[in-house]
Write an enzyme that holds these catalytic residues in place. Structure first.
Site, PDB file in Angstrom:
ATOM      1  CE  LYS A   1     -18.201  -0.899   2.126  1.00  0.00           C
ATOM      2  NZ  LYS A   1     -18.103  -1.447   0.749  1.00  0.00           N
TER       3      LYS A   1
ATOM      4  CB  THR B   1     -15.022 -14.645  10.706  1.00  0.00           C
ATOM      5  OG1 THR B   1     -16.221 -15.476  10.395  1.00  0.00           O
ATOM      6  CG2 THR B   1     -14.991 -14.952  11.890  1.00  0.00           C
TER       7      THR B   1
ATOM      8  CB  CYS C   1     -22.735 -16.662   4.862  1.00  0.00           C
ATOM      9  SG  CYS C   1     -24.433 -16.189   4.675  1.00  0.00           S
TER      10      CYS C   1
ATOM     11  CD  GLU D   1     -17.143 -18.339   4.641  1.00  0.00           C
ATOM     12  OE1 GLU D   1     -16.558 -17.549   5.475  1.00  0.00           O
ATOM     13  OE2 GLU D   1     -18.039 -18.412   4.953  1.00  0.00           O
TER      14      GLU D   1
HETATM   15  P1  NAI Z   1     -15.430  -8.618   3.493  1.00  0.00           P
HETATM   16  O1  NAI Z   1     -15.847  -9.203   4.718  1.00  0.00           O
HETATM   17  O2  NAI Z   1     -13.964  -8.096   3.288  1.00  0.00           O
HETATM   18  O3  NAI Z   1     -16.346  -7.662   2.767  1.00  0.00           O
HETATM   19  C1  NAI Z   1     -17.741  -7.457   2.984  1.00  0.00           C
HETATM   20  C2  NAI Z   1     -18.022  -5.894   3.004  1.00  0.00           C
HETATM   21  O4  NAI Z   1     -17.217  -5.569   4.103  1.00  0.00           O
HETATM   22  C3  NAI Z   1     -17.528  -5.339   1.852  1.00  0.00           C
HETATM   23  O5  NAI Z   1     -18.675  -4.424   1.604  1.00  0.00           O
HETATM   24  C4  NAI Z   1     -16.333  -4.605   2.595  1.00  0.00           C
HETATM   25  O6  NAI Z   1     -16.153  -3.474   1.364  1.00  0.00           O
HETATM   26  C5  NAI Z   1     -16.769  -4.224   3.919  1.00  0.00           C
HETATM   27  N1  NAI Z   1     -15.439  -4.126   4.568  1.00  0.00           N
HETATM   28  C6  NAI Z   1     -14.104  -4.797   4.238  1.00  0.00           C
HETATM   29  N2  NAI Z   1     -13.277  -4.453   5.244  1.00  0.00           N
HETATM   30  C7  NAI Z   1     -13.844  -3.670   6.045  1.00  0.00           C
HETATM   31  C8  NAI Z   1     -13.846  -2.887   7.234  1.00  0.00           C
HETATM   32  N3  NAI Z   1     -12.287  -3.013   7.732  1.00  0.00           N
HETATM   33  N4  NAI Z   1     -14.871  -2.330   7.988  1.00  0.00           N
HETATM   34  C9  NAI Z   1     -15.978  -2.190   7.423  1.00  0.00           C
HETATM   35  N5  NAI Z   1     -16.153  -2.733   6.263  1.00  0.00           N
HETATM   36  C10 NAI Z   1     -15.333  -3.428   5.692  1.00  0.00           C
HETATM   37  O7  NAI Z   1     -15.373 -10.045   2.566  1.00  0.00           O
HETATM   38  P2  NAI Z   1     -14.355 -10.057   1.186  1.00  0.00           P
HETATM   39  O8  NAI Z   1     -13.010  -9.832   1.516  1.00  0.00           O
HETATM   40  O9  NAI Z   1     -15.138  -9.520   0.237  1.00  0.00           O
HETATM   41  O10 NAI Z   1     -14.534 -11.725   1.154  1.00  0.00           O
HETATM   42  C11 NAI Z   1     -13.305 -12.780   1.944  1.00  0.00           C
HETATM   43  C12 NAI Z   1     -14.163 -13.693   2.483  1.00  0.00           C
HETATM   44  O11 NAI Z   1     -15.174 -13.405   3.309  1.00  0.00           O
HETATM   45  C13 NAI Z   1     -14.702 -14.759   1.434  1.00  0.00           C
HETATM   46  O12 NAI Z   1     -13.812 -15.614   0.795  1.00  0.00           O
HETATM   47  C14 NAI Z   1     -15.631 -15.490   2.353  1.00  0.00           C
HETATM   48  O13 NAI Z   1     -15.017 -16.491   2.907  1.00  0.00           O
HETATM   49  C15 NAI Z   1     -16.061 -14.540   3.194  1.00  0.00           C
HETATM   50  N6  NAI Z   1     -17.508 -14.037   3.092  1.00  0.00           N
HETATM   51  C16 NAI Z   1     -18.535 -14.258   3.816  1.00  0.00           C
HETATM   52  C17 NAI Z   1     -19.759 -13.651   3.215  1.00  0.00           C
HETATM   53  C18 NAI Z   1     -20.897 -14.015   4.198  1.00  0.00           C
HETATM   54  O14 NAI Z   1     -22.099 -13.734   3.732  1.00  0.00           O
HETATM   55  N7  NAI Z   1     -20.684 -14.657   5.437  1.00  0.00           N
HETATM   56  C19 NAI Z   1     -19.806 -12.576   2.398  1.00  0.00           C
HETATM   57  C20 NAI Z   1     -18.676 -12.239   2.003  1.00  0.00           C
HETATM   58  C21 NAI Z   1     -17.410 -12.957   2.147  1.00  0.00           C
END
Ligand code: NAI
Length: 780
Positions: A190, A243, A297, A391
């Protein structure tokens, strides 16, 4: 304009890349996409728009996958898996090579589509993201080719559910898909809701490389679709993202037996010492925090600079920021593009609003339409300020100063994250002295944000667990050996109707910090022999005892810094001392478990032998040097995890204890070990052996008591770095669920037995160590 004038003003450009081929591909699908399942696009369902964040214009309509889509994708992946695995490594390698070539052939189309969907500069998608995608498929094609010879016992896990974020959409796809496919798994992936297009393009083209239908399936949609995929009948979940969502996934998969890898957030330090080449450190910062607008990240987002050079470095950095070119991501001259979505731009703005410290932003105006955020430097912050701890995931660099290398390391480690760290110094001694002190999965020396398929990537602490890339990354996509028989709960010997007269009533205490300790609650339970004799009492540890034991183990941190040679000496000494008391231990086992004389002696002999095995390993679990196609090498260093909480197996009360304690301490960890619940007295005798073997207090702490009662406390303790269970009590789920707090690594038996006659060195080595990847300059 002459070249000389261009150099003077830097007023070159614009040089826009043509978006048409990417838009044509979207148009060729009518601008609406269903999920890509079983080798073709399913009919579009309820849809949402994916937009170009640089303009706000809609690019395409994408389906919010319904439960039926997810079910169909998993069914397709399940159907395809057997054939895909049966094709064999070399067969799969051909297809992975073909996918790599396909990415190279279509690299421009991929790069432009990626830039349209994410807002990242075309320079980055063209020169970094897409070449690294191809590199990943090439590298893992090689892994598939070598699998039969190099990993003869490895088998695929089955169907992998993968959920990826929006910052490197196609690159994250390749990190997840290439190793999974190489090892014979099939995938349901996904992509993030803001950036689904390159995954759909990849799936659309993959058939041309000969990828059989069903091997890779894409389901699009928001977090609810991710959540449904996590809950679906898959064999593994691999996640990259925030996280909090990682924590939710850890809880959701607890006790399901699904394998899990989590690559989460970071607040990575960028440490500049006073002997650094300041100009290159400034240029490094451009790559650390303004690469992909800081939506990385592992971004070097926390600047720690030696006090004496702080003003100089900040001044040069501000001057460099003034020259950053921000604007149309398709312009090849642009340094920083748009933020992936207005929501993210809003989050960044909210975080830096009313920031303390000194805030600097270049005066350059930002484009009026779309989602933008100016490069920002905030200095003079306190280490505990929210902006230094949380972050931001945007182009915001925050910083403070330090005076000594030790202070730099402790500031660097002052965060709940542990993904990456950068060290900038011209002094190789200093760099390599600091690198092991940093609690992070990756350390870059005089470079930053370097990634490669051969080098493990992943974090410690709340940055998650598991590695992507290299041989270590493959571990997350294979299983070895059989799951083992279902484990039956092992009950303690019940009190006899009539106790024998020669009862000896001695209460064995707990062993905490190298001393015998009375259980806090003051309770103990009688341990009866099979022949009706009272063998003694064993303390019933409670939550407070767990806390004390963990504190003692934390206090024994020096053990993790001793040499493997020194640890080996002590393990040999423990083995000798156990051997000297073999008869006594055999008698104890016989009395407790009712084992025959030969079996009891054999268990003691096997325990002595196991200690010798782990003494032998203590100085031999060497790291590796990874050849990476960037100037330098990546060192894969095996480091201890820290404090490991352990629930010993209930059967084999001595061998099972030794089999889990010895590898942990041989690799430099400290252990808090809960002894066999029904047969605890072999463990309480064993600590007398430890006492006479020069093992520093706190390295091994032994508790006795009820596994189910202690499991949530040990697994939930924030100062425990990993938790293992081989108990016959049903505690695997609770351990995995409680571990979500600090995202500690877990290793649980899910109710399956293990053959304790085998050392199973590979598994114990892997679970007792964490790989830190240290990138150092080397060669030309
Ligand atoms: P997110 O962690 O919500 O999204 C990442 C992925 O997880 C997306 O594909 C989303 O649709 C999916 N997702 C969301 N909720 C889920 C759930 N309960 N179960 C399974 N999959 C789920 O990140 P978001 O909201 O896009 O970004 C929020 C913050 O997260 C950012 O501001 C940043 O700080 C951090 N982030 C960190 C990343 C990294 O590479 N470490 C990448 C993206 C965001």
């Amino acid at each position: 304009m002459s070249v000389a004038e261009i150099f003077e003003t830097m007023e070159y450009g614009p040089a826009p890349e043509d978006a048409r081929p990417a838009l044509d591909w979207i148009a060729s699908h009518g601008g609406r996409f269903g999920c890509h399942i079983d080798g073709r696009f399913a009919d579009p369902g309820e849809a949402f728009a994916t937009r170009n964040p640089a303009t706000g214009d809609a690019l395409a309509e994408v389906t919010q996958a319904a439960p039926a889509d997810i079910g169909a994708a998993i069914a397709a992946a399940r159907r395809a898996q057997k054939g895909w695995e049966a094709m064999g490594g070399p067969g799969r390698a051909r297809i992975l090579y073909a996918l790599a070539r396909l990415v190279q052939k279509q690299s421009r189309l991929f790069a432009v589509l990626e830039t349209l969907d994410t807002g990242k500069p075309i320079r980055e998608s063209r020169d970094i993201d897409i070449p690294l995608v191809a590199r990943h498929f090439y590298y893992h094609a090689g892994m598939a080719q070598l699998m039969p010879e190099a990993l003869p016992d490895a088998r695929a896990l089955g169907v992998c559910g993968q959920v990826i974020p929006w910052n490197f959409p196609l690159l994250m796809l390749s990190w997840k898909v290439a190793p999974a496919l190489a090892m014979g798994n099939t995938v349901v992936l996904k992509p993030a809701e803001w950036t689904p297009l390159t995954a759909l393009l990849f799936a659309d083209l993959a058939g041309q490389a000969g990828l059989p239908p069903g091997v890779l399936n894409i389901v699009t949609g928001d977090g609810a679709v991710g959540e449904a995929l996590v809950a679906a009948p898959v064999d593994k979940i691999a996640f990259t993202g925030s996280t909090p969502v990682g924590r939710a996934i850890r809880r959701a998969t607890a006790g399901t037996g699904k394998a899990l890898s989590l690559e989460l957030g970071g607040k990575s330090p960028y440490i500049v010492f006073d002997d650094a080449d300041i100009d290159s450190a400034v240029e490094g910062l451009v790559d650390a925090i303004w690469f992909n607008g800081g939506q990385v990240c592992c971004a070097g987002s926390r600047l720690l600079v030696h006090e004496g050079i702080a003003d100089d470095l900040h001044n040069r950095l501000r001057a460099r920021m003034d020259r950053l070119r921000i604007g149309d991501p398709l312009d090849k001259c642009i340094d920083m593009g748009a933020i992936a979505d207005p929501v993210q731009a809003g989050r960044i703005a909210a975080m830096v609003e009313d920031a303390p410290g000194e805030v600097y932003r270049p005066a350059t105006p930002l484009p009026e339409r779309g989602a933008w955020c100016a490069p920002t430097l905030i200095t003079g912050l306190h280490p505990s300020d929210r902006l230094m701890q949380e972050e931001i995931f945007g182009p915001v660099l925050v910083g403070t100063t330090f005076r000594t290398p030790d202070e730099a390391a402790s500031l660097a480690n002052n965060t709940r994250y542990g993904l990456a760290a950068t060290v900038w110094t011209e002094n190789v001694n200093l760099a390599l002295d600091i690198a092991p002190k940093l609690h992070s999965g990756i350390v870059w020396v005089n470079g930053t944000n370097m990634m490669d398929a051969a080098a493990g990537f992943g974090g410690v602490k709340e940055s998650g667990f598991g590695r992507e890339g290299g041989w270590e990354g493959l571990r997350g996509y294979v299983r070895t050996g059989d799951p083992g028989q279902k484990l039956q709960p092992v009950a303690a010997v019940p009190a006899p109707d009539e106790a024998r007269a020669d009862a000896l009533d001695r209460t064995a205490k707990l062993y905490i910090g190298g001393r015998q300790a009375r259980p806090d609650g003051g309770y103990s339970r009688a341990v009866w022999g099979r022949d009706g004799r009272l063998l003694g009492h064993a303390g019933l540890a409670n939550r407070k005892d767990v806390r004390n034991a963990v504190e003692a183990a934390r206090g024994a941190a020096a053990w993790s810094r001793t040499t493997g040679h020194a640890r080996a000496q002590i393990l040999y000494f423990i083995a000798e001392n156990l051997d000297a008391r073999a008869a006594e231990f055999a008698a104890r086992l016989r009395d407790m478990t009712g084992a025959g004389d030969n079996d009891a002696r054999a268990e003691v002999a096997a325990s002595v032998d196991r200690l010798f095995t782990w003494a032998a390993w203590a100085d031999k679990h060497d790291g590796a040097v990874k050849g990476v196609p960037i100037r330098g090498v990546a060192l894969a260093m095996n480091e201890p995890l820290g404090v490991i909480g352990q629930f010993a197996p209930d059967t084999a009360p001595l061998l099972g204890l030794v089999a889990i304690v010895a590898p942990a301490i041989a690799m430099g960890n400290r252990a808090v070990t809960v002894a066999s619940q029904p047969f605890p007295l072999a463990a309480t005798d064993f600590y007398q052996v430890l006492d006479t073997s020069d093992l520093p207090g706190g390295v091994v702490n032994i508790l006795t008591g009820d596994h189910a009662e202690l499991a949530p406390h040990l697994a939930g303790h924030a100062d425990v770095d990993a938790c293992w269970s081989f108990s016959s009590s049903d505690i695997s789920a609770v351990i995995e669920r409680e571990s979500a707090g600090n995202l500690k690594r877990t290793w649980v038996n899910n109710g399956h037995a293990r053959d304790w006659s085998r050392a199973d060195s590979a598994a114990f080595l892997a679970h007792s160590t964490e790989i830190k990847t240290v990138w150092v300059p080397y060669g030309e």
